[in-house]
Motif scaffolding. Structure first.
Motif, PDB file in Angstrom:
ATOM      1  N   VAL A 184       0.857  -1.186   0.000  1.00 58.42           N
ATOM      2  CA  VAL A 184       0.000   0.000   0.000  1.00 58.42           C
ATOM      3  C   VAL A 184       0.890   1.232   0.000  1.00 58.42           C
ATOM      4  O   VAL A 184       1.862   1.300   0.749  1.00 58.42           O
ATOM      5  N   PHE A 185       0.548   2.198  -0.824  1.00 55.82           N
ATOM      6  CA  PHE A 185       1.285   3.464  -0.864  1.00 55.82           C
ATOM      7  C   PHE A 185       0.520   4.497  -0.037  1.00 55.82           C
ATOM      8  O   PHE A 185      -0.352   5.187  -0.529  1.00 55.82           O
ATOM      9  N   TYR A 186       0.874   4.586   1.232  1.00 54.70           N
ATOM     10  CA  TYR A 186       0.163   5.462   2.173  1.00 54.70           C
ATOM     11  C   TYR A 186       0.362   6.938   1.859  1.00 54.70           C
ATOM     12  O   TYR A 186      -0.510   7.754   2.119  1.00 54.70           O
ATOM     13  N   ASP A 187       1.536   7.305   1.363  1.00 53.31           N
ATOM     14  CA  ASP A 187       1.873   8.721   1.208  1.00 53.31           C
ATOM     15  C   ASP A 187       1.691   9.243  -0.210  1.00 53.31           C
ATOM     16  O   ASP A 187       2.115  10.352  -0.515  1.00 53.31           O
ATOM     17  N   ILE A 188       1.089   8.449  -1.078  1.00 56.13           N
ATOM     18  CA  ILE A 188       0.818   8.906  -2.454  1.00 56.13           C
ATOM     19  C   ILE A 188      -0.697   9.020  -2.577  1.00 56.13           C
ATOM     20  O   ILE A 188      -1.399   8.009  -2.681  1.00 56.13           O
ATOM     21  N   PRO A 189      -1.223  10.237  -2.526  1.00 50.22           N
ATOM     22  CA  PRO A 189      -2.679  10.415  -2.523  1.00 50.22           C
ATOM     23  C   PRO A 189      -3.334  10.034  -3.850  1.00 50.22           C
ATOM     24  O   PRO A 189      -2.755  10.193  -4.922  1.00 50.22           O
ATOM     25  N   VAL A 190      -4.555   9.504  -3.736  1.00 48.57           N
ATOM     26  CA  VAL A 190      -5.360   9.160  -4.912  1.00 48.57           C
ATOM     27  C   VAL A 190      -6.234  10.374  -5.229  1.00 48.57           C
ATOM     28  O   VAL A 190      -7.074  10.758  -4.409  1.00 48.57           O
ATOM     29  N   PRO A 191      -6.056  10.984  -6.404  1.00 46.15           N
ATOM     30  CA  PRO A 191      -6.904  12.135  -6.745  1.00 46.15           C
ATOM     31  C   PRO A 191      -8.349  11.687  -6.986  1.00 46.15           C
ATOM     32  O   PRO A 191      -8.601  10.540  -7.379  1.00 46.15           O
ATOM     33  N   ASP A 192      -9.290  12.583  -6.733  1.00 43.89           N
ATOM     34  CA  ASP A 192     -10.708  12.265  -6.929  1.00 43.89           C
ATOM     35  C   ASP A 192     -10.994  11.750  -8.338  1.00 43.89           C
ATOM     36  O   ASP A 192     -11.841  10.886  -8.523  1.00 43.89           O
ATOM     37  N   SER A 193     -10.261  12.252  -9.323  1.00 45.81           N
ATOM     38  CA  SER A 193     -10.495  11.846 -10.711  1.00 45.81           C
ATOM     39  C   SER A 193     -10.171  10.377 -10.962  1.00 45.81           C
ATOM     40  O   SER A 193     -10.636   9.794 -11.937  1.00 45.81           O
ATOM     41  N   LEU A 194      -9.382   9.755 -10.090  1.00 47.62           N
ATOM     42  CA  LEU A 194      -9.013   8.340 -10.257  1.00 47.62           C
ATOM     43  C   LEU A 194      -9.655   7.429  -9.208  1.00 47.62           C
ATOM     44  O   LEU A 194      -9.520   6.206  -9.295  1.00 47.62           O
ATOM     45  N   ALA A 195     -10.348   8.000  -8.253  1.00 45.87           N
ATOM     46  CA  ALA A 195     -10.867   7.232  -7.117  1.00 45.87           C
ATOM     47  C   ALA A 195     -11.821   6.110  -7.524  1.00 45.87           C
ATOM     48  O   ALA A 195     -11.895   5.089  -6.850  1.00 45.87           O
ATOM     49  N   THR A 196     -12.535   6.261  -8.620  1.00 47.89           N
ATOM     50  CA  THR A 196     -13.497   5.229  -9.030  1.00 47.89           C
ATOM     51  C   THR A 196     -13.001   4.405 -10.220  1.00 47.89           C
ATOM     52  O   THR A 196     -13.725   3.545 -10.706  1.00 47.89           O
ATOM     53  N   PHE A 197     -11.779   4.636 -10.657  1.00 50.74           N
ATOM     54  CA  PHE A 197     -11.223   3.871 -11.778  1.00 50.74           C
ATOM     55  C   PHE A 197     -11.063   2.413 -11.356  1.00 50.74           C
ATOM     56  O   PHE A 197     -10.511   2.114 -10.305  1.00 50.74           O
ATOM     57  N   THR A 198     -11.547   1.484 -12.177  1.00 56.19           N
ATOM     58  CA  THR A 198     -11.515   0.065 -11.800  1.00 56.19           C
ATOM     59  C   THR A 198     -10.424  -0.726 -12.516  1.00 56.19           C
ATOM     60  O   THR A 198     -10.226  -1.895 -12.214  1.00 56.19           O
ATOM     61  N   GLY A 199      -9.721  -0.102 -13.449  1.00 55.44           N
ATOM     62  CA  GLY A 199      -8.668  -0.802 -14.175  1.00 55.44           C
ATOM     63  C   GLY A 199      -7.353  -0.808 -13.416  1.00 55.44           C
ATOM     64  O   GLY A 199      -7.286  -0.469 -12.230  1.00 55.44           O
TER      65      GLY A 199
END
Length: 134
Positions: free
Chosen positions: A100-115
């Motif tokens: 898990v990459f704890y310190d690399i934030p997931v932007p909202d634009s990618l939060a629902t990407f399933t690929g």
């Protein structure tokens, strides 16, 4: 106490077996780690729970790959909330082997990407990436 009396062949054989097993297990784990770098796929996972096991707090997360749902856990290094999104890396042939990459934030634009991605789809600090492999 006589040391020679306690060092029987049986005890020495048992000790050698334990050391050999630990060395082989460590080597195999390091091999998997290097394969994560070479062949790993990146994905967004969702934090679903926390669990405490033998004094260590684990972060439990869920993700899907090839139509199958997976749940995995990782020692929690940084506070996350249930429902938070995190980037993970996993082996396609062993999807439960993850980091898990704890310190690399997931932007909202990618939060629902399933690929999946071959590399992280966001800019990141190399130190934050390397920290998950220490």
């Amino acid at each position: 106490m006589n040391l020679k009396k306690h060092l029987t062949t049986k005890n020495i054989t048992g000790l050698v077996a334990v050391i050999l097993f630990a060395a082989i297990a460590s080597y195999m784990f390091r091999q998997k780690e290097s394969k994560l770098h070479e062949h790993g796929k990146y994905k967004v996972a969702t934090v679903i729970d926390y669990e405490r096991v033998q004094g260590t707090r684990l972060l439990e997360f869920r993700y899907s790959f090839d139509g199958q749902d997976y749940t995995a856990a990782s020692p929690m290094r940084k506070k996350k909330q249930i429902g938070d999104k995190v980037f993970i890396i996993f082996l396609p042939w062993e999807p439960t082997f993850t980091r898990v990459f704890y310190d690399i934030p997931v932007p909202d634009s990618l939060a629902t990407f399933t690929g999946t991605w071959q590399e992280l789809p966001v800019p990141y600090d190399q130190a934050d990436y390397d920290m998950e492999f220490e």
